[in-house]
Design a protein around this motif. Sequence first.
Motif, PDB file in Angstrom:
ATOM      1  N   HIS A  96      -5.525   5.420  -2.532  1.00 35.81           N
ATOM      2  CA  HIS A  96      -5.824   6.237  -3.569  1.00 35.81           C
ATOM      3  C   HIS A  96      -5.417   8.125  -3.454  1.00 35.81           C
ATOM      4  N   SER A  97      -5.222   8.677  -3.929  1.00 38.24           N
ATOM      5  CA  SER A  97      -4.394  10.608  -4.650  1.00 38.24           C
ATOM      6  C   SER A  97      -3.509  10.239  -3.815  1.00 38.24           C
ATOM      7  N   SER A  98      -2.365   9.526  -3.188  1.00 31.86           N
ATOM      8  CA  SER A  98      -1.403   9.336  -1.867  1.00 31.86           C
ATOM      9  C   SER A  98      -0.295  10.352  -2.927  1.00 31.86           C
ATOM     10  N   ALA A 130      -0.937  18.093   4.455  1.00 32.67           N
ATOM     11  CA  ALA A 130      -1.570  17.106   3.552  1.00 32.67           C
ATOM     12  C   ALA A 130      -0.821  16.394   3.457  1.00 32.67           C
ATOM     13  N   GLU A 131      -0.911  15.048   2.938  1.00 35.06           N
ATOM     14  CA  GLU A 131       0.333  14.134   2.840  1.00 35.06           C
ATOM     15  C   GLU A 131       1.540  14.728   1.608  1.00 35.06           C
ATOM     16  N   THR A 153      -8.176   6.794   1.588  1.00 31.84           N
ATOM     17  CA  THR A 153      -7.786   8.208   1.258  1.00 31.84           C
ATOM     18  C   THR A 153      -7.748   9.540   1.359  1.00 31.84           C
ATOM     19  N   PHE A 154      -7.230  10.109   2.188  1.00 34.43           N
ATOM     20  CA  PHE A 154      -7.348  11.276   3.240  1.00 34.43           C
ATOM     21  C   PHE A 154      -8.128  12.816   2.070  1.00 34.43           C
ATOM     22  N   ASP A 155      -8.687  12.413   0.803  1.00 33.97           N
ATOM     23  CA  ASP A 155      -8.893  13.454  -0.016  1.00 33.97           C
ATOM     24  C   ASP A 155     -10.605  13.267  -0.026  1.00 33.97           C
ATOM     25  N   ALA A 156     -10.771  14.310   0.108  1.00 30.28           N
ATOM     26  CA  ALA A 156     -12.945  13.643   0.160  1.00 30.28           C
ATOM     27  C   ALA A 156     -13.346  13.652  -0.963  1.00 30.28           C
ATOM     28  N   ALA A 157     -12.725  14.734  -2.203  1.00 30.17           N
ATOM     29  CA  ALA A 157     -12.702  14.553  -3.799  1.00 30.17           C
ATOM     30  C   ALA A 157     -12.969  13.231  -4.153  1.00 30.17           C
ATOM     31  N   THR A 158     -11.653  12.929  -4.134  1.00 26.73           N
ATOM     32  CA  THR A 158     -11.380  11.498  -4.351  1.00 26.73           C
ATOM     33  C   THR A 158     -12.233  10.420  -3.444  1.00 26.73           C
TER      34      THR A 158
END
Length: 326
Positions: free
Chosen positions: A48-50, A245-246, A114-119
């Motif tokens: 997700h979100s990459s 960041a990716e 995902t690495f995105d905390a919000a996602t």
Amino acid sequence: MIDLPLSVLEVAVVQAGTQPVDTLVQTAPFAQGVERLGYRRLWYAEHHSSPAIGAFPPVVLIAHAAASTSTLRLGSGGVLAPNHVPLGLAEQFGTLAALYSGRIDLGVGRGPGTFDAATARALRRGGEPATDAEYQDDVAAILTFLTDNVATEPLPEPWLLASSTAGASLAARLGLPVAVAHHIRPHNTPSVLECYRSAFTPSRWCEKPQVLVCVETICADSEQEAERLAGPMNVIKAGLLQGTAEIPFPTPGEAATHRFTPQEQQALAAFRAHQAYGTPEVVARRLGQLAAMTGADELMLTTPVHALRDRLRSFELVKERVGTVG
């Protein structure tokens, strides 16, 4: 020759300058190519979100690929239990198993994808990351719903993904086959296997330990071409090692201009030593060593190369040199 079945893990990279739909349109041709070469199964990973990997639900890709193939096993490697309702997963994969009898695998993993905390929070409807206990409860619930609520036979074949002894211990306790993420945490592989085999309890799913080991594999006609194809993923890995960041998955040409720090070069070399890159002879030797070291029942190859022709060529060369794939 390696007398082991070979399978494929697909991470659906989206190369810089293209759109996710460009990756999606390759799904069916890739699955057909893998089937034609005789590989046993093709699994899809959840992300997700990459900017580098498409956010394509494995269950959708499985259905699409299954509709365009006839013998290939399709599955998730994995669908991430904390992001989903257990009953929903049981119903989705039970339906797939009914539509494509004997061809569906349900590989379950823990990470958020995902690495995105919000996602990650959005996937959990604002909740915190799953605890070990919550994850174990989710996996147990999925298995219960498969047997009690899904009125289809045969059921999808459940697998548990593991990159640590925690995952191995759960797979052993539940009597599930285990897919070891050697392509992510190769240094953990020996302890994961020891934990799993020593604690395994037979179940309706599996009478004895069953081990699949996933290895990053890039095979080409020459060492130079293998290096060129590996370049984009090296750039992505270097960024992750630095905690940055990716970024979009670069083209091989873009990757060739990237300058790695000495620390990045050292880390990439250490990782590469545990994977399989190079000519068919080199890759076959490395896969043979890995099979012997792990005692795996099956090897799964992941080839993070964007161009469809290059990915399929890699799998073709492995088939020609290694031998057993079905």
